[in-house]
Scaffold this active site. Structure first.
Site, PDB file in Angstrom:
ATOM      1  N   ILE A   1       8.997  -1.548  -7.121  1.00 58.05           N
ATOM      2  CA  ILE A   1       7.526  -1.950  -5.723  1.00 58.05           C
ATOM      3  C   ILE A   1       7.083  -1.116  -6.225  1.00 58.05           C
ATOM      4  CG2 ILE A   1       8.861  -3.939  -4.476  1.00 58.05           C
ATOM      5  CD1 ILE A   1       9.579  -1.388  -2.662  1.00 58.05           C
ATOM      6  N   GLY A   2       7.529   0.011  -7.613  1.00 56.74           N
ATOM      7  CA  GLY A   2       6.668   1.001  -7.810  1.00 56.74           C
ATOM      8  C   GLY A   2       6.066   2.172  -6.206  1.00 56.74           C
ATOM      9  N   GLY A   3       6.961   2.189  -6.137  1.00 56.34           N
ATOM     10  CA  GLY A   3       6.580   3.318  -4.658  1.00 56.34           C
ATOM     11  C   GLY A   3       6.224   4.032  -4.753  1.00 56.34           C
ATOM     12  N   GLY A   4       6.883   5.872  -6.259  1.00 53.36           N
ATOM     13  CA  GLY A   4       6.816   6.032  -6.251  1.00 53.36           C
ATOM     14  C   GLY A   4       4.839   6.576  -6.993  1.00 53.36           C
TER      15      GLY A   4
ATOM     16  N   LYS B   1       3.606  -2.256  -5.092  1.00 51.27           N
ATOM     17  CA  LYS B   1       3.579  -3.138  -6.347  1.00 51.27           C
ATOM     18  C   LYS B   1       4.170  -4.303  -6.506  1.00 51.27           C
ATOM     19  CE  LYS B   1       5.531  -3.286  -9.471  1.00 51.27           C
ATOM     20  NZ  LYS B   1       6.945  -2.665 -10.354  1.00 51.27           N
TER      21      LYS B   1
ATOM     22  N   PRO C   1      11.440   1.750  -0.204  1.00 54.71           N
ATOM     23  CA  PRO C   1      12.732   1.867  -0.070  1.00 54.71           C
ATOM     24  C   PRO C   1      12.067   2.429  -2.217  1.00 54.71           C
ATOM     25  CG  PRO C   1      12.298  -0.116  -0.591  1.00 54.71           C
ATOM     26  CD  PRO C   1      11.122   1.043  -0.523  1.00 54.71           C
TER      27      PRO C   1
ATOM     28  N   ASP D   1       3.736   2.395 -14.148  1.00 53.66           N
ATOM     29  CA  ASP D   1       3.192   1.232 -13.094  1.00 53.66           C
ATOM     30  C   ASP D   1       2.109   2.646 -12.879  1.00 53.66           C
ATOM     31  OD1 ASP D   1       4.696  -1.120 -12.920  1.00 53.66           O
ATOM     32  OD2 ASP D   1       6.122  -0.131 -11.991  1.00 53.66           O
TER      33      ASP D   1
ATOM     34  N   ALA E   1      12.993   0.527  -6.302  1.00 54.46           N
ATOM     35  CA  ALA E   1      13.660  -0.702  -5.669  1.00 54.46           C
ATOM     36  C   ALA E   1      12.688  -1.654  -6.444  1.00 54.46           C
ATOM     37  CB  ALA E   1      13.299  -0.542  -4.720  1.00 54.46           C
TER      38      ALA E   1
ATOM     39  N   SER F   1       2.728   3.990  -7.085  1.00 55.02           N
ATOM     40  CA  SER F   1       1.563   3.841  -6.158  1.00 55.02           C
ATOM     41  C   SER F   1       1.197   4.992  -5.185  1.00 55.02           C
ATOM     42  CB  SER F   1       2.131   2.766  -4.789  1.00 55.02           C
ATOM     43  OG  SER F   1       1.222   2.570  -4.097  1.00 55.02           O
TER      44      SER F   1
END
Length: 298
Positions: A107-110, A15, A102, A142, A105, A112
């Site tokens: 970019i909202g990895g978790g 994200k 990463p 997010d 970071a 997403s």
């Protein structure tokens, strides 16, 4: 989303906050936000698979698996259990997460990952998508926008999501200097500096003809968390300096609460060239980089 004989699978993309305006802290300790959010293609994404099972389980693999923390803390597992409880289903799922993005970071990895789990399990269990929409805000700010999977304005505490279907696709390079930047301390630094004064949502959002028009308008906006994040992680400033010096760059700024930075380019070839330069730089080859297209989730 891919359907196979054994289950479903899908990308959980990065994200990206093209701008992020942050209000002052509220009585609950959270903040009102105003942000234009887009998603990367499969070149900057985790991948999740869901297969039928009697119970809910999760396996995490991939180059970033060690950074993802314990399984009990993983948002994929929390999302699956919350959806099972909300829907009342007795079905389970065997979930397999390949972790490429990463952690901590910006970019909202978790988030997403959790949103992708909600989408896959809604299909796998054949339940009402309204259950996923209802629990998404409880999983994280997010998650609602990630559940939408399309360019959108994210407002309130993240629960108000307004699609922006006319946004043109954007060629970009995402760069993370390899230093975690936890969200909580960045927000606290923003608050201690008196951030949020004069906060107001942007109305209306203009119509954009192309990527250059998007970048020109974004230069008038900001990421309110960029300065406090740089004070904590100076490598963010190093990444931004590099990106702003690259041929074909239209805009460079930090995403979310950092430390990932984004640069919009005139064409994907410029983004790929800058990525190669970083990967061949001995001092920076440990940085995470991904040349990609930003828009709808894959």
């Amino acid at each position: 989303m891919t359907i196979s004989e054994t289950g479903l699978s899908g990308w959980a993309p990065a994200k990206v906050n093209l701008y992020l305006h942050v209000g002052p802290p509220k009585s609950n300790g959270r903040h009102d936000l105003d942000s234009l959010v887009v998603f990367a293609d499969g070149r900057a994404a985790d991948h999740l698979q869901a297969e039928p099972a009697d119970t809910i389980s999760l396996e995490v693999s991939g180059p970033r698996a060690a950074e993802a923390g314990t399984l009990e803390d993983n948002l994929v597992l929390k999302a699956a259990r919350a959806l099972q409880a909300a829907s009342g289903t007795r079905q389970g799922a065997r979930l397999t997460l390949q972790k490429w993005l990463p952690v901590a970071a910006g970019i909202g990895g978790g988030s997403s990952d959790a949103a992708t789990a909600l989408r896959l399990l809604t299909k796998l269990w054949n339940i009402d998508p309204a259950h996923a929409a209802a629990i998404a805000p409880r999983l994280g700010g997010d998650v609602p926008v990630a559940l939408s999977g399309q360019p959108a304005l994210m407002r309130g505490e993240g629960e108000r999501v307004t699609p922006v279907p006319s946004l043109p696709p954007l060629d970009a390079l995402l760069v993370n200097p390899g230093v975690p930047c936890p969200t909580g301390p960045v927000f606290r630094a923003h608050d201690e500096a008196g951030g949020g004064a004069g906060f107001a949502e942007i109305h209306p959002l203009p119509e954009f003809q192309d990527a250059k028009a998007v970048a020109a308008w974004l230069r008038e906006q900001r990421n309110d968390l960029e300065a406090p994040a740089i004070a904590m992680v100076p490598e963010i400033a190093e990444a931004l300096t590099f990106l702003r010096a690259q041929p074909g760059v239209l805009l460079a700024r930090m995403s979310g609460s950092g430390a990932t930075c984004l640069a919009l380019f005139e064409a994907i070839a410029f983004a790929e060239r800058a990525m190669v330069v970083l990967r061949n730089d001995a001092a920076r080859k440990h940085w995470w980089t991904a040349a990609c297209r930003l828009g709808r989730a894959p």
